[in-house]
Write a protein that holds these residues in place. Structure first.
Motif, mmCIF file in Angstrom:
data_model
loop_
_atom_site.group_PDB
_atom_site.id
_atom_site.type_symbol
_atom_site.label_atom_id
_atom_site.label_comp_id
_atom_site.label_asym_id
_atom_site.label_seq_id
_atom_site.Cartn_x
_atom_site.Cartn_y
_atom_site.Cartn_z
ATOM 1 N N GLY A 1 0.820 -1.207 0.000
ATOM 2 C CA GLY A 1 0.000 0.000 0.000
ATOM 3 C C GLY A 1 0.852 1.253 0.000
ATOM 4 O O GLY A 1 0.559 2.222 -0.703
ATOM 5 N N TYR A 2 1.936 1.228 0.783
ATOM 6 C CA TYR A 2 2.851 2.371 0.859
ATOM 7 C C TYR A 2 3.462 2.668 -0.510
ATOM 8 O O TYR A 2 3.579 3.821 -0.916
ATOM 9 N N VAL A 3 3.836 1.621 -1.225
ATOM 10 C CA VAL A 3 4.431 1.803 -2.551
ATOM 11 C C VAL A 3 3.372 2.252 -3.554
ATOM 12 O O VAL A 3 3.575 3.199 -4.307
ATOM 13 N N TYR B 1 5.368 7.574 -8.144
ATOM 14 C CA TYR B 1 6.828 7.683 -8.246
ATOM 15 C C TYR B 1 7.512 6.488 -7.591
ATOM 16 O O TYR B 1 8.457 5.924 -8.135
ATOM 17 N N ARG B 2 7.036 6.094 -6.402
ATOM 18 C CA ARG B 2 7.623 4.925 -5.734
ATOM 19 C C ARG B 2 7.351 3.659 -6.539
ATOM 20 O O ARG B 2 8.244 2.837 -6.735
ATOM 21 N N LEU C 1 11.891 4.496 -0.498
ATOM 22 C CA LEU C 1 12.026 3.042 -0.693
ATOM 23 C C LEU C 1 13.195 2.486 0.117
ATOM 24 O O LEU C 1 13.120 1.379 0.643
ATOM 25 N N LYS C 2 14.247 3.265 0.229
ATOM 26 C CA LYS C 2 15.414 2.843 1.001
ATOM 27 C C LYS C 2 15.073 2.754 2.490
ATOM 28 O O LYS C 2 15.506 1.823 3.176
ATOM 29 N N GLU C 3 14.298 3.704 2.979
ATOM 30 C CA GLU C 3 13.886 3.681 4.389
ATOM 31 C C GLU C 3 13.081 2.433 4.733
ATOM 32 O O GLU C 3 13.106 1.969 5.867
#
Length: 86
Positions: A11-13, A18-19, A54-56
């Motif tokens: 869901g976050y992505v 952009y993500r 995405l790295k986080e």
């Protein structure tokens, strides 16, 4: 990782195009932010922000963090798992 956590990450992505697109573009490759931006036809700053997010969440890693220019990013195993569900 539990399904609930996977779905939270998914869901976050998905909430950010952009993500989502950045993660899909990297997939199994090593990519620089400028390459991703060119392929997506967006600003490098937008890609950099997506990569930071995405790295986080441990979905991508920078393989040469010590360099200032020419940083290369790749998907983690978790990132690849998320891509399969996109």
């Amino acid at each position: 990782m539990e399904n609930i956590e996977i779905y939270e990450l998914l869901g976050y992505v998905k909430i950010s195009p952009y993500r989502t697109n950045t993660l899909k573009i990297i997939s199994d490759d090593l990519k620089m932010p400028s390459e991703i931006a060119k392929e997506l036809n967006v600003k490098t700053s937008q890609v950099s922000s997506a990569l930071h997010d995405l790295k986080e969440k441990d979905l991508v890693i920078c393989v040469n963090e010590e360099v200032r220019k020419g940083r290369l990013y790749k998907c983690t195993d978790l990132g690849k798992e998320i891509i399969k569900k996109l």
